[in-house]
Design a protein around this motif. Structure first.
Motif, PDB file in Angstrom:
ATOM      1  N   THR A  30       0.989  -1.388   0.266  1.00  0.00           N
ATOM      2  CA  THR A  30       0.019   0.033  -0.017  1.00  0.00           C
ATOM      3  C   THR A  30       0.871   1.248   0.058  1.00  0.00           C
ATOM      4  O   THR A  30       2.000   1.233   0.438  1.00  0.00           O
ATOM      5  CB  THR A  30      -1.087   0.041   1.304  1.00  0.00           C
ATOM      6  OG1 THR A  30       0.060   0.290   2.414  1.00  0.00           O
ATOM      7  CG2 THR A  30      -1.711  -1.187   1.261  1.00  0.00           C
ATOM      8  N   ARG A  32       1.164   3.486   2.118  1.00  0.00           N
ATOM      9  CA  ARG A  32       1.727   3.441   3.733  1.00  0.00           C
ATOM     10  C   ARG A  32       2.875   2.522   3.787  1.00  0.00           C
ATOM     11  O   ARG A  32       3.651   2.627   4.434  1.00  0.00           O
ATOM     12  CB  ARG A  32       0.579   3.079   4.670  1.00  0.00           C
ATOM     13  CG  ARG A  32       0.895   2.902   6.071  1.00  0.00           C
ATOM     14  CD  ARG A  32       0.270   2.517   7.094  1.00  0.00           C
ATOM     15  NE  ARG A  32      -0.385   0.989   6.849  1.00  0.00           N
ATOM     16  CZ  ARG A  32      -1.646   0.689   6.962  1.00  0.00           C
ATOM     17  NH1 ARG A  32      -2.446   1.391   6.905  1.00  0.00           N
ATOM     18  NH2 ARG A  32      -1.811  -0.634   6.393  1.00  0.00           N
ATOM     19  N   VAL A  82       3.172  -0.677  -5.798  1.00  0.00           N
ATOM     20  CA  VAL A  82       2.149  -0.101  -5.167  1.00  0.00           C
ATOM     21  C   VAL A  82       0.757  -0.104  -5.651  1.00  0.00           C
ATOM     22  O   VAL A  82       0.498   0.034  -6.816  1.00  0.00           O
ATOM     23  CB  VAL A  82       2.568   1.593  -5.129  1.00  0.00           C
ATOM     24  CG1 VAL A  82       1.532   2.278  -3.831  1.00  0.00           C
ATOM     25  CG2 VAL A  82       3.980   1.713  -4.455  1.00  0.00           C
ATOM     26  N   ASP A  84      -3.016   1.408  -4.530  1.00  0.00           N
ATOM     27  CA  ASP A  84      -3.570   2.464  -3.856  1.00  0.00           C
ATOM     28  C   ASP A  84      -4.870   1.793  -3.709  1.00  0.00           C
ATOM     29  O   ASP A  84      -6.017   1.529  -4.492  1.00  0.00           O
ATOM     30  CB  ASP A  84      -3.720   3.585  -4.474  1.00  0.00           C
ATOM     31  CG  ASP A  84      -4.068   4.767  -4.040  1.00  0.00           C
ATOM     32  OD1 ASP A  84      -4.774   4.662  -2.691  1.00  0.00           O
ATOM     33  OD2 ASP A  84      -3.893   6.031  -4.328  1.00  0.00           O
ATOM     34  N   PRO A  85      -5.431   1.653  -2.289  1.00  0.00           N
ATOM     35  CA  PRO A  85      -6.911   1.369  -2.021  1.00  0.00           C
ATOM     36  C   PRO A  85      -7.765   2.102  -2.293  1.00  0.00           C
ATOM     37  O   PRO A  85      -9.016   1.885  -2.507  1.00  0.00           O
ATOM     38  CB  PRO A  85      -6.805   1.535  -0.427  1.00  0.00           C
ATOM     39  CG  PRO A  85      -5.283   1.413  -0.111  1.00  0.00           C
ATOM     40  CD  PRO A  85      -4.492   1.841  -1.232  1.00  0.00           C
ATOM     41  N   PHE A  95      -7.188  -5.706  -1.988  1.00  0.00           N
ATOM     42  CA  PHE A  95      -6.041  -5.528  -1.317  1.00  0.00           C
ATOM     43  C   PHE A  95      -5.962  -3.781  -1.085  1.00  0.00           C
ATOM     44  O   PHE A  95      -6.298  -3.112  -1.654  1.00  0.00           O
ATOM     45  CB  PHE A  95      -4.938  -5.506  -2.386  1.00  0.00           C
ATOM     46  CG  PHE A  95      -3.386  -5.449  -1.641  1.00  0.00           C
ATOM     47  CD1 PHE A  95      -2.699  -6.471  -1.038  1.00  0.00           C
ATOM     48  CD2 PHE A  95      -2.949  -4.276  -1.788  1.00  0.00           C
ATOM     49  CE1 PHE A  95      -1.505  -6.034  -0.846  1.00  0.00           C
ATOM     50  CE2 PHE A  95      -1.609  -3.947  -1.483  1.00  0.00           C
ATOM     51  CZ  PHE A  95      -1.198  -4.709  -0.986  1.00  0.00           C
ATOM     52  N   GLY A  96      -5.404  -3.709   0.300  1.00  0.00           N
ATOM     53  CA  GLY A  96      -5.407  -2.547   0.742  1.00  0.00           C
ATOM     54  C   GLY A  96      -6.839  -1.978   1.564  1.00  0.00           C
ATOM     55  O   GLY A  96      -6.798  -0.918   2.094  1.00  0.00           O
ATOM     56  N   GLU A 112      -7.431  -5.871   7.927  1.00  0.00           N
ATOM     57  CA  GLU A 112      -7.093  -4.890   6.790  1.00  0.00           C
ATOM     58  C   GLU A 112      -6.204  -5.788   5.903  1.00  0.00           C
ATOM     59  O   GLU A 112      -5.124  -6.469   6.237  1.00  0.00           O
ATOM     60  CB  GLU A 112      -6.306  -3.732   7.297  1.00  0.00           C
ATOM     61  CG  GLU A 112      -5.683  -2.818   5.927  1.00  0.00           C
ATOM     62  CD  GLU A 112      -5.095  -1.757   6.507  1.00  0.00           C
ATOM     63  OE1 GLU A 112      -4.425  -1.071   5.680  1.00  0.00           O
ATOM     64  OE2 GLU A 112      -4.999  -1.575   7.679  1.00  0.00           O
ATOM     65  N   THR A 114      -3.139  -6.310   3.620  1.00  0.00           N
ATOM     66  CA  THR A 114      -2.054  -5.402   3.198  1.00  0.00           C
ATOM     67  C   THR A 114      -0.964  -6.437   2.902  1.00  0.00           C
ATOM     68  O   THR A 114      -1.002  -7.483   2.554  1.00  0.00           O
ATOM     69  CB  THR A 114      -1.195  -4.709   4.664  1.00  0.00           C
ATOM     70  OG1 THR A 114      -0.927  -5.719   5.547  1.00  0.00           O
ATOM     71  CG2 THR A 114      -2.366  -4.211   5.276  1.00  0.00           C
ATOM     72  N   GLU A 118       3.873  -5.592   5.618  1.00  0.00           N
ATOM     73  CA  GLU A 118       2.942  -4.860   6.379  1.00  0.00           C
ATOM     74  C   GLU A 118       2.125  -5.571   7.433  1.00  0.00           C
ATOM     75  O   GLU A 118       1.680  -5.086   8.382  1.00  0.00           O
ATOM     76  CB  GLU A 118       1.889  -3.911   5.671  1.00  0.00           C
ATOM     77  CG  GLU A 118       2.644  -2.866   4.733  1.00  0.00           C
ATOM     78  CD  GLU A 118       1.481  -2.237   3.677  1.00  0.00           C
ATOM     79  OE1 GLU A 118       0.995  -1.324   4.273  1.00  0.00           O
ATOM     80  OE2 GLU A 118       1.427  -2.914   2.683  1.00  0.00           O
ATOM     81  N   ARG A 125      -3.846  -6.651  10.505  1.00  0.00           N
ATOM     82  CA  ARG A 125      -3.285  -6.447   9.250  1.00  0.00           C
ATOM     83  C   ARG A 125      -2.828  -8.006   8.763  1.00  0.00           C
ATOM     84  O   ARG A 125      -2.151  -8.290   9.334  1.00  0.00           O
ATOM     85  CB  ARG A 125      -2.135  -5.430   9.174  1.00  0.00           C
ATOM     86  CG  ARG A 125      -2.651  -4.148   9.365  1.00  0.00           C
ATOM     87  CD  ARG A 125      -1.523  -3.069   9.215  1.00  0.00           C
ATOM     88  NE  ARG A 125      -1.859  -1.792   9.807  1.00  0.00           N
ATOM     89  CZ  ARG A 125      -1.200  -0.794  10.199  1.00  0.00           C
ATOM     90  NH1 ARG A 125       0.038  -0.886   9.995  1.00  0.00           N
ATOM     91  NH2 ARG A 125      -1.660   0.403  10.212  1.00  0.00           N
ATOM     92  N   ARG A 163     -12.139   1.655   3.615  1.00  0.00           N
ATOM     93  CA  ARG A 163     -10.759   2.147   3.174  1.00  0.00           C
ATOM     94  C   ARG A 163     -10.137   2.196   4.560  1.00  0.00           C
ATOM     95  O   ARG A 163     -10.732   2.613   5.723  1.00  0.00           O
ATOM     96  CB  ARG A 163     -10.832   3.670   2.446  1.00  0.00           C
ATOM     97  CG  ARG A 163     -11.584   3.576   1.220  1.00  0.00           C
ATOM     98  CD  ARG A 163     -10.800   4.587   0.204  1.00  0.00           C
ATOM     99  NE  ARG A 163     -11.940   4.878  -0.665  1.00  0.00           N
ATOM    100  CZ  ARG A 163     -12.095   3.793  -1.805  1.00  0.00           C
ATOM    101  NH1 ARG A 163     -11.600   3.044  -1.810  1.00  0.00           N
ATOM    102  NH2 ARG A 163     -12.898   4.186  -2.630  1.00  0.00           N
TER     103      ARG A 163
END
Length: 166
Positions: A30, A32, A82, A84-85, A95-96, A112, A114, A118, A125, A163
């Motif tokens: 993600t 993050r 990457v 992005d959620p 995912f995310g 979540e 991840t 993560e 997570r 999210r």
């Protein structure tokens, strides 16, 4: 002089450490997770600089460990993809995203999904290749999924998809 008394490692000031295994394929993260990976690299580089600045550098093991860790982290960064959620709608678990489920007793838990780096069970997570995430991915609110666990299967009803906090 007999070869039995020769130190074959003489002059080798770098200890051999086992390499950390780098999983094959892409490293899904993600935004993050990407920031965390970059921060970990920066922190490990700072650690290495501090270790190299020591007055007494007879023990090379800490430096070798820092260099090994950096190689692993940089390989993970190089393989990072990457996701992005914000690109996902909230109609199905992806995912995310965060997925809130309820068990047969009505106990609600939010997970979540991840990246592997993560994942943190204490923060709910989970990695996308975990049995729970595999059960949840693609599920929609109202669906009942079966989480296959070593202690037995558990049916979970998907309540909502949201999210994650950045």
């Amino acid at each position: 002089m007999s070869r039995a008394f020769v130190n074959e490692d003489a002059g080798n000031d770098r200890p051999d450490l086992p390499q950390l295994p780098v999983p094959a394929g892409p490293n899904l993260v993600t935004p993050r997770g990407l920031a965390d990976l970059q921060a970990r690299i920066a922190g490990r580089r700072a650690d290495l600089a501090t270790l190299k600045a020591r007055a007494d550098r007879l023990d090379k093991l800490p430096e070798a460990a820092a260099e090994r860790d950096l190689r692993w982290l940089e390989a993970r960064l190089k393989a990072a993809v990457v996701i992005d959620p914000a690109a996902h709608d909230l109609t199905e678990a992806a995912f995310g995203l965060r997925v809130t489920v309820a068990d047969a007793n009505g106990t609600e838990t939010t997970y979540e999904i991840t990246g592997e780096d993560e994942a943190d069970a204490t923060r709910q997570r989970i990695a996308p290749n975990s049995p729970l995430a595999r059960a949840l991915l693609g599920a929609q609110p109202g669906d009942v999924v079966t989480w296959t666990r070593p202690s037995g299967s558990l049916d979970l009803q998907v309540l909502r998809i949201t999210r994650a906090d950045p």
